[in-house]
Write an enzyme that holds these catalytic residues in place. Structure first.
Site, PDB file in Angstrom:
ATOM      1  N   ARG A 187      -6.827  -9.583  14.980  1.00  5.52           N
ATOM      2  CA  ARG A 187      -6.740  -9.075  13.598  1.00  5.52           C
ATOM      3  C   ARG A 187      -6.882 -10.185  12.553  1.00  5.52           C
ATOM      4  O   ARG A 187      -6.254 -10.149  11.498  1.00  5.52           O
ATOM      5  CB  ARG A 187      -5.429  -8.331  13.355  1.00  5.52           C
ATOM      6  N   GLU A 220       0.364  -6.205   7.920  1.00  2.54           N
ATOM      7  CA  GLU A 220      -1.076  -6.223   8.210  1.00  2.54           C
ATOM      8  C   GLU A 220      -1.931  -5.999   6.956  1.00  2.54           C
ATOM      9  O   GLU A 220      -2.807  -6.808   6.669  1.00  2.54           O
ATOM     10  CB  GLU A 220      -1.410  -5.196   9.301  1.00  2.54           C
ATOM     11  N   SER A 257      -1.627   1.003  10.392  1.00  2.70           N
ATOM     12  CA  SER A 257      -0.491   0.206  10.889  1.00  2.70           C
ATOM     13  C   SER A 257      -0.075  -0.787   9.813  1.00  2.70           C
ATOM     14  O   SER A 257      -0.888  -1.583   9.359  1.00  2.70           O
ATOM     15  CB  SER A 257      -0.890  -0.573  12.138  1.00  2.70           C
TER      16      SER A 257
HETATM   17  C1  FAD Z   1      -5.320   5.525   8.923  1.00  2.92           C
HETATM   18  C2  FAD Z   1      -5.776   4.096   9.131  1.00  2.92           C
HETATM   19  C3  FAD Z   1      -6.021   3.653  10.411  1.00  2.92           C
HETATM   20  C4  FAD Z   1      -6.460   2.331  10.630  1.00  2.92           C
HETATM   21  N1  FAD Z   1      -6.707   1.938  11.910  1.00  2.92           N
HETATM   22  C5  FAD Z   1      -7.107   0.678  12.153  1.00  2.92           C
HETATM   23  C6  FAD Z   1      -7.368   0.248  13.501  1.00  2.92           C
HETATM   24  O1  FAD Z   1      -7.254   1.013  14.437  1.00  2.92           O
HETATM   25  N2  FAD Z   1      -7.758  -1.031  13.684  1.00  2.92           N
HETATM   26  C7  FAD Z   1      -7.931  -1.905  12.647  1.00  2.92           C
HETATM   27  O2  FAD Z   1      -8.312  -3.054  12.887  1.00  2.92           O
HETATM   28  N3  FAD Z   1      -7.714  -1.521  11.362  1.00  2.92           N
HETATM   29  C8  FAD Z   1      -7.305  -0.260  11.090  1.00  2.92           C
HETATM   30  N4  FAD Z   1      -7.055   0.132   9.799  1.00  2.92           N
HETATM   31  C9  FAD Z   1      -7.218  -0.830   8.699  1.00  2.92           C
HETATM   32  C10 FAD Z   1      -8.580  -0.755   7.971  1.00  2.92           C
HETATM   33  O3  FAD Z   1      -9.228   0.450   8.236  1.00  2.92           O
HETATM   34  C11 FAD Z   1      -9.497  -1.925   8.343  1.00  2.92           C
HETATM   35  O4  FAD Z   1      -8.885  -3.159   8.081  1.00  2.92           O
HETATM   36  C12 FAD Z   1     -10.844  -1.873   7.599  1.00  2.92           C
HETATM   37  O5  FAD Z   1     -11.720  -2.851   8.116  1.00  2.92           O
HETATM   38  C13 FAD Z   1     -10.695  -2.068   6.092  1.00  2.92           C
HETATM   39  O6  FAD Z   1     -11.940  -1.789   5.494  1.00  2.92           O
HETATM   40  P1  FAD Z   1     -12.065  -1.545   3.935  1.00  2.92           P
HETATM   41  O7  FAD Z   1     -13.516  -1.447   3.622  1.00  2.92           O
HETATM   42  O8  FAD Z   1     -11.222  -0.399   3.534  1.00  2.92           O
HETATM   43  O9  FAD Z   1     -11.492  -2.935   3.377  1.00  2.92           O
HETATM   44  P2  FAD Z   1     -10.544  -3.180   2.119  1.00  2.92           P
HETATM   45  O10 FAD Z   1      -9.202  -2.581   2.390  1.00  2.92           O
HETATM   46  O11 FAD Z   1     -11.228  -2.779   0.880  1.00  2.92           O
HETATM   47  O12 FAD Z   1     -10.427  -4.772   2.162  1.00  2.92           O
HETATM   48  C14 FAD Z   1      -9.738  -5.387   3.228  1.00  2.92           C
HETATM   49  C15 FAD Z   1      -9.908  -6.920   3.100  1.00  2.92           C
HETATM   50  O13 FAD Z   1     -11.264  -7.272   3.297  1.00  2.92           O
HETATM   51  C16 FAD Z   1     -11.802  -7.927   2.137  1.00  2.92           C
HETATM   52  N5  FAD Z   1     -13.166  -7.424   2.015  1.00  2.92           N
HETATM   53  C17 FAD Z   1     -13.547  -6.126   1.943  1.00  2.92           C
HETATM   54  N6  FAD Z   1     -14.883  -6.036   1.915  1.00  2.92           N
HETATM   55  C18 FAD Z   1     -15.358  -7.294   1.952  1.00  2.92           C
HETATM   56  C19 FAD Z   1     -16.658  -7.870   1.957  1.00  2.92           C
HETATM   57  N7  FAD Z   1     -17.774  -7.136   1.934  1.00  2.92           N
HETATM   58  N8  FAD Z   1     -16.774  -9.233   1.992  1.00  2.92           N
HETATM   59  C20 FAD Z   1     -15.673 -10.019   2.051  1.00  2.92           C
HETATM   60  N9  FAD Z   1     -14.424  -9.543   2.060  1.00  2.92           N
HETATM   61  C21 FAD Z   1     -14.266  -8.190   2.020  1.00  2.92           C
HETATM   62  C22 FAD Z   1     -10.857  -7.546   0.990  1.00  2.92           C
HETATM   63  O14 FAD Z   1     -10.829  -8.550  -0.017  1.00  2.92           O
HETATM   64  C23 FAD Z   1      -9.536  -7.465   1.720  1.00  2.92           C
HETATM   65  O15 FAD Z   1      -9.043  -8.775   1.923  1.00  2.92           O
HETATM   66  C24 FAD Z   1      -6.638   1.451   9.533  1.00  2.92           C
HETATM   67  C25 FAD Z   1      -6.398   1.919   8.227  1.00  2.92           C
HETATM   68  C26 FAD Z   1      -5.965   3.221   8.020  1.00  2.92           C
HETATM   69  C27 FAD Z   1      -5.742   3.709   6.621  1.00  2.92           C
END
Ligand code: FAD
Length: 358
Positions: free
Chosen positions: A174, A353, A249
């Site tokens: 992670r 996380e 999580s």
């Molecule tokens: C119901 C639920 C279940 C989930 N299950 C999992 C799971 O099973 N496994 C898991 O690993 N995660 C899980 N997550 C967490 C999440 O889905 C992941 O971390 C996902 O990759 C976040 O993507 P996002 O586009 O929403 O990023 P954001 O939340 O918008 O950003 C997350 C981070 O990435 C950075 N970021 C975003 N886009 C970019 C980019 N293009 N370039 C550089 N930095 C960037 C942001 O600044 C921030 O630091 C879950 C979340 C939820 C709500």
């Protein structure tokens, strides 16, 4: 209502409520926010921000971030860069390049439909492809780093595009360089993953996935079968962020020494059997333990806190849910209450996380 500025083809919004840009639906206001649809728009947006000396934050779907109540006195860039480019090498393997703003689960769905196994265990993880390397998304025994060959990013310090091989991303459990040493330095514009149609061996498949297939008497192991199983398991355990405010999580699974584990199990012999899986063995006498089991054992499953308006999810204690919290301060109080309980009871410090921004 947010005011709009027009910059070339782009719109820059002013005074934007950040609760609309986090699936936890909390947080203050951003001075400015813009959505970029194409990598060529990046330098124009950055010039605009630099001229005003505004700090920048890049986000995707907001599913792993919690905004502070103070908001952000800068420019938030929401990545909407799209694009798919599939190159087959032979009958079983291919390379897929994806725009950073593509919805991750739709990417997985497309690859599964095309007959590739590789991403199927990562089904239904919310968010964008560009954010996936940041915390090296993982589930059901797979993680993005197993498939990612390289990515393209815009270096916000040096104002130029760069390419990183997977081996240069410092991936860990992670985490990656984009979450640690190079936090907020790069805007990930596209990622390339290697895909394979060869099925994984039964013994290589994650235990809960195997159990689900066995319990449901499912003999075939096509990519679609694996995806459907993952989607069903996840839907039975996790709330849908479209309807229930949450960030998945909330705490990472702690990694501890085997002697620390022994100390905990000596004190609470029932813990190991409390959860379907409590311990994952790691090299060098280390183990990863299920944080959800600790919360559940400590009485935090389906726990509703009337003071903060926060709760833990009924089917997975690790998921913190915003039922009617007034602000992020409420969430932070609730989070700390859980951290303190786990610390006092098991002498383990839980790590959050989702990222608290800014
Ligand atoms: C119901 C639920 C279940 C989930 N299950 C999992 C799971 O099973 N496994 C898991 O690993 N995660 C899980 N997550 C967490 C999440 O889905 C992941 O971390 C996902 O990759 C976040 O993507 P996002 O586009 O929403 O990023 P954001 O939340 O918008 O950003 C997350 C981070 O990435 C950075 N970021 C975003 N886009 C970019 C980019 N293009 N370039 C550089 N930095 C960037 C942001 O600044 C921030 O630091 C879950 C979340 C939820 C709500």
């Amino acid at each position: 209502m947010a005011a709009r500025f027009i910059l070339g083809w782009m719109q820059i919004l002013k005074d934007v409520p950040l609760s609309d840009y986090s699936t936890m639906r909390l947080g203050g206001v951003a001075n400015y926010l813009t959505k970029i649809n194409d990598r060529d728009e990046i330098s124009e947006v950055l010039t605009w921000a630099n001229n005003r000396q505004l700090p920048i934050l890049v986000i995707g779907g907001g599913s792993n971030i919690v905004w502070r109540d103070e908001g952000f006195s800068g420019l938030v860039i929401v990545n909407h860069i799209s694009g798919y480019d599939l190159k087959s090498f032979d009958e079983t393997t291919a390379s897929l390049t994806i725009g950073g703003g593509e919805n991750w689960d739709q990417v997985v769905e497309q690859t599964v439909k095309a007959g590739y196994y590789t991403l199927a265990p990562l089904s239904l993880i919310p968010g964008t492809a560009g954010a996936a390397p940041v915390q090296n998304i993982g589930a059901y025994g797979s993680q993005l780093s197993d498939a990612l060959s390289d990515l393209e990013a815009y270096d916000l310090h040096k104002n130029k595009f760069v390419t990183f091989l997977g081996s240069e991303c410092d991936f860990g459990y992670r985490t990656s360089r984009f979450k640690s040493t190079d936090k907020n330095r790069f805007l990930i514009t596209k990622i390339t993953v290697q895909l394979d149609k060869n099925s994984p061996k039964k013994e290589e498949m994650y235990h809960s996935l195997n159990s689900y297939l066995t319990e449901n008497d499912i003999q075939t192991r096509t990519p679609q079968v694996i995806r459907d199983a993952v989607v069903n398991i996840r839907n039975s355990k996790l709330p849908d962020p479209k309807t229930v405010a949450n960030c998945g999580s909330f705490f990472a699974n702690p990694i501890i020494t085997t002697s620390e584990l022994k100390r905990i199990l000596d004190a609470y012999p029932d813990l190991a059997s409390w959860h379907s899986k409590f311990i994952w063995e790691l090299p060098n006498e280390m183990v990863k333990i299920a944080a959800g089991a600790l919360l559940e054992h400590a009485g935090y499953k389906d726990f509703h806190d009337p003071i903060t308006g926060m709760a833990t999810w009924s089917k997975q204690a690790l998921v913190l849910v915003n039922e009617h919290a007034k602000n992020t301060a409420d969430l932070l109080i609730f989070k700390q209450k859980i951290i303190d309980t786990i610390q006092q009871k098991y002498h383990i410090t839980l790590e959050q996380e989702p990222e608290l921004l800014p």
